[in-house]
Design a protein around this motif. Structure first.
Motif, mmCIF file in Angstrom:
data_model
loop_
_atom_site.group_PDB
_atom_site.id
_atom_site.type_symbol
_atom_site.label_atom_id
_atom_site.label_comp_id
_atom_site.label_asym_id
_atom_site.label_seq_id
_atom_site.Cartn_x
_atom_site.Cartn_y
_atom_site.Cartn_z
ATOM 1 N N ALA A 72 4.467 18.615 45.664
ATOM 2 C CA ALA A 72 5.111 17.448 46.291
ATOM 3 C C ALA A 72 6.370 16.994 45.568
ATOM 4 O O ALA A 72 6.662 15.806 45.480
ATOM 5 N N ALA A 73 7.148 17.942 45.039
ATOM 6 C CA ALA A 73 8.403 17.582 44.376
ATOM 7 C C ALA A 73 9.443 17.204 45.423
ATOM 8 O O ALA A 73 9.753 17.999 46.313
ATOM 9 N N ASP A 74 9.967 15.997 45.319
ATOM 10 C CA ASP A 74 10.962 15.534 46.277
ATOM 11 C C ASP A 74 12.368 15.942 45.844
ATOM 12 O O ASP A 74 13.163 16.419 46.639
ATOM 13 N N SER A 75 12.670 15.732 44.564
ATOM 14 C CA SER A 75 13.955 16.143 44.000
ATOM 15 C C SER A 75 13.798 16.275 42.485
ATOM 16 O O SER A 75 12.842 15.767 41.903
ATOM 17 N N ILE A 76 14.753 16.953 41.871
ATOM 18 C CA ILE A 76 14.680 17.226 40.436
ATOM 19 C C ILE A 76 15.540 16.225 39.668
ATOM 20 O O ILE A 76 16.702 15.988 40.020
ATOM 21 N N LYS A 77 14.979 15.644 38.629
ATOM 22 C CA LYS A 77 15.728 14.725 37.775
ATOM 23 C C LYS A 77 16.411 15.471 36.635
ATOM 24 O O LYS A 77 17.594 15.273 36.361
ATOM 25 N N SER A 78 15.660 16.354 35.959
ATOM 26 C CA SER A 78 16.247 17.102 34.843
ATOM 27 C C SER A 78 15.404 18.335 34.532
ATOM 28 O O SER A 78 14.200 18.370 34.815
ATOM 29 N N ILE A 79 16.069 19.335 33.959
ATOM 30 C CA ILE A 79 15.397 20.538 33.459
ATOM 31 C C ILE A 79 15.934 20.798 32.055
ATOM 32 O O ILE A 79 17.147 20.925 31.859
ATOM 33 N N ARG A 80 15.037 20.866 31.090
ATOM 34 C CA ARG A 80 15.427 21.131 29.711
ATOM 35 C C ARG A 80 14.646 22.305 29.160
ATOM 36 O O ARG A 80 13.495 22.531 29.534
ATOM 37 N N LEU A 81 15.308 23.033 28.266
ATOM 38 C CA LEU A 81 14.635 24.118 27.565
ATOM 39 C C LEU A 81 14.331 23.616 26.163
ATOM 40 O O LEU A 81 15.249 23.308 25.395
ATOM 41 N N ILE A 82 13.061 23.498 25.824
ATOM 42 C CA ILE A 82 12.670 22.955 24.524
ATOM 43 C C ILE A 82 11.775 23.940 23.791
ATOM 44 O O ILE A 82 11.253 24.899 24.376
ATOM 45 N N GLU A 83 11.611 23.672 22.516
ATOM 46 C CA GLU A 83 10.752 24.517 21.679
ATOM 47 C C GLU A 83 9.421 23.814 21.453
ATOM 48 O O GLU A 83 9.381 22.647 21.044
ATOM 49 N N VAL A 84 8.332 24.494 21.738
ATOM 50 C CA VAL A 84 6.990 23.980 21.481
ATOM 51 C C VAL A 84 6.227 25.047 20.728
ATOM 52 O O VAL A 84 5.956 26.131 21.275
ATOM 53 N N PHE A 85 5.927 24.776 19.454
ATOM 54 C CA PHE A 85 5.241 25.737 18.582
ATOM 55 C C PHE A 85 5.969 27.082 18.538
ATOM 56 O O PHE A 85 5.357 28.145 18.586
ATOM 57 N N GLY A 86 7.290 26.998 18.437
ATOM 58 C CA GLY A 86 8.086 28.203 18.274
ATOM 59 C C GLY A 86 8.376 28.979 19.543
ATOM 60 O O GLY A 86 9.068 30.001 19.492
ATOM 61 N N LYS A 87 7.875 28.496 20.682
ATOM 62 C CA LYS A 87 8.076 29.216 21.936
ATOM 63 C C LYS A 87 8.907 28.358 22.900
ATOM 64 O O LYS A 87 8.758 27.140 22.937
ATOM 65 N N PRO A 88 9.759 29.013 23.708
ATOM 66 C CA PRO A 88 10.565 28.251 24.663
ATOM 67 C C PRO A 88 9.731 27.753 25.840
ATOM 68 O O PRO A 88 8.912 28.486 26.394
ATOM 69 N N HIS A 89 9.938 26.491 26.181
ATOM 70 C CA HIS A 89 9.248 25.879 27.316
ATOM 71 C C HIS A 89 10.268 25.147 28.191
ATOM 72 O O HIS A 89 11.240 24.577 27.681
ATOM 73 N N TYR A 90 10.025 25.185 29.479
ATOM 74 C CA TYR A 90 10.797 24.334 30.385
ATOM 75 C C TYR A 90 10.123 22.970 30.468
ATOM 76 O O TYR A 90 8.899 22.870 30.610
ATOM 77 N N GLN A 91 10.943 21.955 30.366
ATOM 78 C CA GLN A 91 10.471 20.580 30.563
ATOM 79 C C GLN A 91 11.160 20.073 31.830
ATOM 80 O O GLN A 91 12.350 19.808 31.820
#
Length: 250
Positions: A72-91
């Motif tokens: 049910a995503a209406d629109s996107i506010k932001s997409i960030r690439l972050i590090e979590v325990f040394g691995k890349p994650h999309y936020q």
């Protein structure tokens, strides 16, 4: 100037000074603490270990694969690439409309595969907090914070919820706040900051949220303070020998 006017100015200055004196002392006390302490220490920056940087040769999937899985995503506010325990994650933060109410949701996804992952667990939050703390230490307490546990005076006020509050066994009594859905360490709060926050409340005279510098009470005291200062100048003028000398010469 007649005697009645003179006495009125004197009494006005005296009682205004008595009424405002305590608040003036609190403002001065707060100003001394603010100016004589290092703000980096108050914010806990000296205990905040710099996060790891992601390598430039990392392999990630397109964020559209993550977006396609969002319910049910209406629109996107932001997409960030972050590090979590040394691995890349999309936020990914997105807007979701339901029953004419729009809310902001956050979703973490493993960037190398596009697979959605759950918010940080208690164990993961503790590990992330310990990784962010610059000194080796142990944990004394862990709390899970939601809206109902964070009121206007809470030191994590105005920050993303839900969150894990991880308090360290350290002389500074630092609590590391980890946003569960964002997958990030958000704030460090220590004893110096808590003193700062209390004095800031007295400074702003906002005894509910602490951060509103436009509240009515502060405005009233500011105006009364100006009246006190002006009455002091007036009292100096009517009591000065220069004025009496000038009057006698006339």
């Amino acid at each position: 100037m007649n005697r009645k006017t003179h006495l009125f100015i004197r009494r006005s200055h005296r009682y205004l000074g008595l009424f405002l004196g305590l608040q003036f002392m609190l403002w001065t006390m707060g100003g001394l603490y603010f100016s004589w302490n290092d703000m980096d220490e108050i914010h806990g920056d000296h205990n905040w270990k710099a996060p790891q940087n992601l390598k430039a040769d990392l392999i990630v999937v397109s964020p559209t694969q993550v977006i396609a899985q969002l319910p049910a995503a209406d629109s996107i506010k932001s997409i960030r690439l972050i590090e979590v325990f040394g691995k890349p994650h999309y936020q990914v933060q997105y807007f979701m409309a339901a029953a004419e109410k729009v809310t902001v949701k956050t979703q973490l996804a493993i960037a190398s595969t596009g697979s959605l992952r759950a918010a940080l667990s208690r164990q993961e939050a503790v590990q992330l907090a310990m990784n962010a703390f610059s000194e080796p230490t142990q944990v004394s307490k862990v709390e899970y914070l939601t809206e109902k546990f964070v009121n206007g005076h809470h030191e994590y006020r105005g920050s993303p919820l839900p969150a894990w509050a991880v308090t360290m066994k350290h002389p500074s009594q630092t609590t590391v706040y980890v946003a569960a859905e964002l997958g990030e360490v958000m704030k460090f709060r220590n004893n110096k900051w808590r003193i700062f926050d209390f004095l800031w409340m007295l400074h702003t005279m906002d005894y509910q949220g602490r951060d509103n510098i436009g509240n009515v009470l502060l405005r009233i005291f500011s105006i009364a303070g100006m009246v006190t200062i002006l009455s002091g100048f007036a009292l100096f003028y009517v009591s000065s020998g220069f004025r009496r000398k000038k009057k006698s010469l006339a």
